[in-house]
Write an enzyme that holds these catalytic residues in place. Structure first.
Site, short mmCIF file in Angstrom:
data_model
loop_
_atom_site.label_atom_id
_atom_site.label_comp_id
_atom_site.label_asym_id
_atom_site.label_seq_id
_atom_site.Cartn_x
_atom_site.Cartn_y
_atom_site.Cartn_z
N ASP A 108 0.71 -1.13 0.07
CA ASP A 108 0.07 -0.03 0.01
C ASP A 108 0.69 1.25 -0.07
O ASP A 108 1.63 1.55 0.81
CB ASP A 108 -0.94 -0.09 1.10
CG ASP A 108 -1.90 1.28 1.27
OD1 ASP A 108 -2.98 0.98 1.02
OD2 ASP A 108 -1.27 2.25 1.72
N TYR B 96 2.71 10.00 -0.16
CA TYR B 96 4.05 9.39 0.51
C TYR B 96 5.25 9.72 -0.26
O TYR B 96 6.30 9.66 0.55
CB TYR B 96 3.78 7.97 0.59
CG TYR B 96 2.60 7.43 1.30
CD1 TYR B 96 1.63 8.18 2.01
CD2 TYR B 96 2.42 5.99 1.47
CE1 TYR B 96 0.39 7.85 2.48
CE2 TYR B 96 1.13 5.50 2.00
CZ TYR B 96 0.10 6.48 2.54
OH TYR B 96 -1.05 5.92 3.20
N LYS C 19 -2.98 6.16 -4.19
CA LYS C 19 -3.87 6.84 -4.03
C LYS C 19 -3.73 8.25 -4.82
O LYS C 19 -2.54 8.76 -4.80
CB LYS C 19 -3.83 7.09 -2.31
CG LYS C 19 -3.89 5.87 -1.66
CD LYS C 19 -3.96 5.97 -0.08
CE LYS C 19 -3.92 4.77 0.66
NZ LYS C 19 -2.38 4.46 0.96
N HIS D 236 -7.67 9.85 -1.74
CA HIS D 236 -6.90 9.68 -0.38
C HIS D 236 -7.60 10.25 0.78
O HIS D 236 -7.75 9.55 1.78
CB HIS D 236 -5.46 10.47 -0.55
CG HIS D 236 -4.66 9.91 0.43
ND1 HIS D 236 -3.16 10.06 0.22
CD2 HIS D 236 -4.57 9.55 1.93
CE1 HIS D 236 -2.51 9.38 0.96
NE2 HIS D 236 -3.36 8.96 2.08
#
Ligand code: A2P
Length: 280
Positions: free
Chosen positions: A48, A53, A78, A111
């Site tokens: 994931d 990120y 996401k 997200h």
């Protein structure tokens, strides 16, 4: 669930391995590459990540360097908040594909819900792009993250396809009962982000006491607890021993009594992020 490769079935029939390897707060570069490689070596088949990120490229490299074929892995990423809307979503998705160096994504999530006065329309427009990409076969399953019941209800008004997944913060003391009940009733799988409360659960005396009874760490207890609540945990670690430790959750069962005890715990800390008020 008996092993890391056992799956939940999503409402469109897609199978999703029951524990995902989390990469939130995993630094980009060698650390992300190594931890993803270590995770795959340890048996995780579900990774994931997210555009936000900042580590999609390294996650992709870790996957490419592993001995496991792409089609045996389940990859989630996401859409970040600055790319909401129909056209921007389509572009952001292509960028994620490039970063991950893959030609499809197993699961793509919004997200965070847009939460300003025009949020409903923005979420609907974003979702239309998700549906489009799904129909084109570029995504095997589509979903959302951090959506509360009212965001899901709003989405339902215009959605052709309802989300298959809602990824929310879920750990002892933060069970988001209303959202989880809604998702279960509507056949939306709940994924648990920060199943260890980003580490905050690990020092809790009540959890330590229960974990000791089973001869396991609090981390293992929390991950198992997510599974026994029919949610899909996404534990994150960059530490090789912990990456392995977090897979050892199939050789014990939490009793109904202890499940009740943990389910009844008060708030013992969490991210503090409320989807209705976050300003990012
Ligand atoms: P690290 O990545 O340095 O190993 P969450 O999944 O709830 O977001 O929690 C992630 C945090 O918990 C990270 O700080 C991670 O540290 C830590 N962590 C993950 N697994 C374990 C474990 N088995 N024991 C102790 N800490 C852990």
């Amino acid at each position: 669930m008996k092993s890391l490769t056992d799956t939940y079935k999503l409402n469109n029939g897609v199978e999703i391995p029951c524990i995902g390897f989390g990469t939130w707060q995993t630094p980009d570069g060698q650390v992300a590459m190594d931890s993803v490689k270590n995770a795959i070596r340890a048996g995780y088949r579900h990774i994931d990540t997210a555009a936000a990120y900042g580590n999609e490229k390294s996650v992709g490299k870790g996957i490419a360097d592993s001995d496991v074929k792409r089609e045996e892995l389940f990859i989630t990423t996401k859409l970040w908040n600055n790319n909401r809307g129909y056209d921007k979503t389509l572009n952001a998705f292509e960028k994620s594909l490039n970063e991950l160096d893959t030609d499809y994504v197993d699961l793509y999530l919004i997200h965070w819900p847009a939460n300003k006065s025009d949020g409903k329309k923005i979420n609907a427009d974003t979702w239309r792009a998700f549906e489009q990409l799904y129909k084109e076969g570029k995504i095997k399953a589509i979903g959302v993250s951090n959506f509360l019941v009212h965001h899901l209800e709003d989405l339902k008004e215009t959605a052709e396809i309802m989300p298959m997944v809602n990824q929310i913060e879920f750990h002892p003391g933060q069970m988001q009962v209303e959202t989880v009940q809604y998702c279960k009733a509507n056949n939306i799988l709940v994924e648990a982000w920060s199943p260890l409360g980003t580490g905050r659960m690990l020092k809790n005396p009540d959890l330590i006491e229960i974990a000791e009874k089973y001869g396991v760490s609090v981390a293992r207890l929390c991950i198992r607890w997510c599974l026994q609540n029919d949610t899909l945990p996404l534990p994150k670690s960059v530490t090789p021993e912990r990456i392995i430790e977090n897979t050892k959750v199939f050789d014990f069962t939490i009793s109904d009594d202890d499940m009740q005890k943990i389910n009844g715990m008060p708030y013992i800390g969490g991210s503090g992020l409320n989807p209705d008020t976050v300003n990012f």
